[in-house]
Write an enzyme that holds these catalytic residues in place. Structure first.
Site, mmCIF file in Angstrom:
data_model
loop_
_atom_site.group_PDB
_atom_site.id
_atom_site.type_symbol
_atom_site.label_atom_id
_atom_site.label_comp_id
_atom_site.label_asym_id
_atom_site.label_seq_id
_atom_site.Cartn_x
_atom_site.Cartn_y
_atom_site.Cartn_z
ATOM 1 N N ARG A 185 2.389 -8.863 4.501
ATOM 2 C CA ARG A 185 1.269 -8.518 3.589
ATOM 3 C C ARG A 185 2.232 -7.929 2.648
ATOM 4 N NH1 ARG A 185 -4.386 -5.780 3.580
ATOM 5 N NH2 ARG A 185 -5.291 -7.434 2.352
ATOM 6 N N TYR A 220 3.462 2.129 1.676
ATOM 7 C CA TYR A 220 4.194 2.582 2.737
ATOM 8 C C TYR A 220 5.280 2.060 2.812
ATOM 9 C CZ TYR A 220 -0.539 3.076 4.588
ATOM 10 O OH TYR A 220 -1.997 3.777 4.803
ATOM 11 N N HIS A 263 0.867 -1.213 0.165
ATOM 12 C CA HIS A 263 0.045 -0.060 0.034
ATOM 13 C C HIS A 263 0.804 1.360 -0.039
ATOM 14 C CE1 HIS A 263 -3.496 -2.670 2.043
ATOM 15 N NE2 HIS A 263 -3.296 -2.918 0.682
HETATM 16 C C1 LIG Z 1 -11.125 1.142 6.776
HETATM 17 C C2 LIG Z 1 -9.905 0.368 6.197
HETATM 18 C C3 LIG Z 1 -8.787 -0.055 6.826
HETATM 19 C C4 LIG Z 1 -7.751 -0.515 6.517
HETATM 20 N N1 LIG Z 1 -6.583 -0.822 7.105
HETATM 21 C C5 LIG Z 1 -5.511 -1.569 6.476
HETATM 22 C C6 LIG Z 1 -4.451 -2.098 7.274
HETATM 23 O O1 LIG Z 1 -4.228 -1.584 8.550
HETATM 24 N N2 LIG Z 1 -3.480 -2.660 6.748
HETATM 25 C C7 LIG Z 1 -3.633 -3.173 5.452
HETATM 26 O O2 LIG Z 1 -2.659 -3.800 5.188
HETATM 27 N N3 LIG Z 1 -4.836 -3.123 4.821
HETATM 28 C C8 LIG Z 1 -5.774 -2.296 5.329
HETATM 29 N N4 LIG Z 1 -6.959 -2.112 4.727
HETATM 30 C C9 LIG Z 1 -7.184 -2.825 3.300
HETATM 31 C C10 LIG Z 1 -7.901 -4.193 3.693
HETATM 32 O O3 LIG Z 1 -7.153 -4.846 4.643
HETATM 33 C C11 LIG Z 1 -8.248 -4.822 2.273
HETATM 34 O O4 LIG Z 1 -7.043 -5.012 1.706
HETATM 35 C C12 LIG Z 1 -9.102 -4.102 1.403
HETATM 36 O O5 LIG Z 1 -10.066 -3.508 2.217
HETATM 37 C C13 LIG Z 1 -9.698 -4.948 0.296
HETATM 38 O O6 LIG Z 1 -10.146 -6.151 0.682
HETATM 39 P P1 LIG Z 1 -11.713 -5.990 0.668
HETATM 40 O O7 LIG Z 1 -12.253 -6.048 -0.657
HETATM 41 O O8 LIG Z 1 -12.208 -7.378 1.305
HETATM 42 O O9 LIG Z 1 -12.208 -4.816 1.461
HETATM 43 C C14 LIG Z 1 -7.847 -1.278 5.017
HETATM 44 C C15 LIG Z 1 -9.319 -1.000 4.380
HETATM 45 C C16 LIG Z 1 -10.205 -0.294 5.022
HETATM 46 C C17 LIG Z 1 -11.377 -0.330 4.119
#
Ligand SMILES: Cc1cc2nc3c(=O)[nH]c(=O)nc-3n(C[C@H](O)[C@H](O)[C@H](O)COP(=O)(O)O)c2cc1C
Ligand code: SF4
Length: 491
Positions: free
Chosen positions: A270, A224, A222
């Site tokens: 990850r 970072y 992401h």
């Molecule tokens: C509110 C929110 C917070 C998130 N925080 C993190 C995080 O702390 N670490 C991370 O690797 N991804 C984070 N993500 C990404 C999610 O882990 C995930 O990869 C993303 O939502 C796609 O999956 P989904 O389609 O099931 O939502 C976050 C996503 C959302 C919506």
């Protein structure tokens, strides 16, 4: 009215639309089969011979709630979220991004692991385990992994980048393409800073173990810091250039962890396996457009320099091989940079306000996730791989989840936004193999809206799912909306 991309009345509609788009979305239809596949336990063995058992094939993805205090301690809303996840039935809970140093926090309320926050993190972990034990009678087959991070370019106080980026240095965030670039360049993290940071990750790992977590994840996704570092082809010195150098940080940390913390603590990563290129809000309409970028484009991991719209997993697959040799046993696959190209990581129907409309059909994004995970799982059939990208499929996600596991395209299925909206999905799927379509996440991006809302006394609003968890976030959403309204409108 936004376009509603998800329009399927049944699996047949979904199947035929996938065929029309030319993508592979495997689906299992039979309820009994779905239940038995998703209930499969997963075993993981450490380099030192320890075995962990995950009682079913569901994982909860790391998701920040931005609801800690300014010292990095979890708060009441944090506890509420992990109570809901614990009771939800998944047997692997991947705790959210937790900074290893204060300057590496993405926002002032991000969790931060240090001796002063250890007790509250322990209570949080116990809250989650207690909720699981209460519902399911045991925590023997229930694993909790903590994600460790440095937010690098997206740190809230002082941005530190792993390499110069011709686009993100000027336009780190999605906004309109005709807005001016930022004027000051973010600071490049020095080799000395990185060498020191390796030890901070090791210390954080040792503390996570002391607190009681089953393992940690070194967050490399992401956009970072560690994610940028693995893509830092143009960086000079010990941590940049050839893949061997770019991998140095993580491999050093893994080795030090094995030496100082031991072989029997679960090590995960990850990994963002395709960064893609940054996007902007088109000035003619609000559809996402790629910002101008130089080619060859040497600035994204898993990104073909000559055709950066193409995912090229040759380097990620090589790197994952090294991670395995270094003792990494759990790999969670992700894509994209949420600040710069959110459609890659989180396929959506409706964008966050001020962001762009999706430039591709979200089902293409789901298929890209599934394909990336499948290629990695195929390269390492015995690695515990967690797949992403399920939430956009709403109540059909369980059909795709079962099919991906059945076809050995993933080991575990990770759920993100889906469980902010409907935390008991794993339990319901395992009981009935049928989800309530009225409760599923509709990918409306209000959780992202809250995450990007900063105008309160702590400099950050907590996030969750306002439309489907009104009790938790209805009022917070109203407060964030009022705070974000331009001053002129408030009068
Ligand atoms: C509110 C929110 C917070 C998130 N925080 C993190 C995080 O702390 N670490 C991370 O690797 N991804 C984070 N993500 C990404 C999610 O882990 C995930 O990869 C993303 O939502 C796609 O999956 P989904 O389609 O099931 O939502 C976050 C996503 C959302 C919506
Ligand atoms: S706010 Fe709720 S419905 Fe909207 S994307 Fe987030 S989890 Fe899904």
């Amino acid at each position: 009215m936004p376009i509603q991309y998800f329009h399927y009345k049944g699996l047949a509609d979904l199947r035929s639309h996938a065929a029309e788009l030319g993508v592979d979305i495997p689906l299992v239809e039979d309820s009994e089969e779905i239940r038995s596949i998703l209930a499969r336990p997963v075993e993981i063995k450490s380099l030192g011979g320890k075995t962990w058992r995950i009682g079913n094939s569901f994982a909860i993805h790391p998701m920040e709630g931005c609801d800690g205090d300014l010292d990095g301690n979890p708060g009441e809303l944090t506890a509420r979220r992990y109570r809901r996840f614990g009771a939800g039935g998944a047997k692997l809970i991947w705790f959210e991004a937790c900074a290893v140093v204060p300057e590496g926090r993405a926002n002032p309320r991000q969790l931060w692991i240090h001796p002063g926050s250890a007790n509250r993190l322990r209570e949080l972990l116990e809250t989650c385990r207690d909720a699981h034990r209460k519902e399911f009678g045991t925590c023997e087959d229930f694993l909790a992994v903590l994600q460790l991070t440095h937010s690098g370019r997206y740190s809230f106080e002082k941005q530190k980048v792993a390499s110069r980026h011709p686009v993100l240095d000027l336009y780190p965030l999605v906004n309109r393409e005709d807005l001016p670039p930022r004027e000051t360049l973010p600071e490049l993290a020095s080799d000395e800073y990185l060498a020191e940071l390796e030890d901070r990750f090791v210390q954080a790992t040792a503390l996570a173990r002391e607190i009681g977590f089953d393992g940690v994840d070194l967050k490399m996704t992401h956009g970072y810091l560690l994610s940028e570092l693995i893509g830092a082809r143009t960086r000079e010195g010990a941590y940049g250039g050839p893949l061997e150098n770019r991998a140095r940080f993580t491999l050093n940390v893994a080795e030090k962890v094995r030496r100082q913390v031991g072989d029997d603590f679960l090590l995960g990563v990850r990994l963002g396996v395709y960064d893609g290129v940054p996007y902007a809000v088109g000035s003619e309409n609000s559809i996402g457009v790629p910002r101008d970028f130089p080619t060859p484009y040497n600035y994204g991991f898993g990104t073909d320099p000559n055709d950066p719209y193409r995912m090229d997993l040759s380097e990620p697959i090589k790197f994952i091989g090294w991670l395995r040799q270094a003792g990494v046993r759990l790999l969670n696959v992700s894509l994209g940079i949420p600040y710069a190209n959110p459609h890659l990581g989180r396929p959506f129907d409706k964008p966050n306000e001020g962001y762009y409309e999706t430039p591709e059909h979200p089902l293409l994004g789901v298929a890209r996730h599934f394909s990336a995970t499948a290629q990695i799982q195929n390269a390492y059939p015995d690695l515990a791989v967690v797949g992403t990208g399920y939430s956009w499929l709403r109540h059909f996600l369980i059909h795709a989840a079962a099919a991906n596991i059945k076809q050995h395209r993933t080991t575990l299925v990770g759920l993100g936004r889906a469980v902010l909206a409907y935390p008991e999905i794993p339990r319901v799927a395992l009981d009935k193999a049928e989800l309530d379509p009225l409760r599923t996440c509709k990918t409306l991006s209000y959780c992202t809206y809250l995450m990007r809302s900063k105008k309160n006394e702590l400099g950050q609003f907590p996030t969750g799912c306002p439309p489907f968890d009104k009790e938790g976030y209805g009022k917070i959403m109203k407060q964030a909306r009022a705070a974000n309204r331009p001053a002129a409108e408030k009068k």
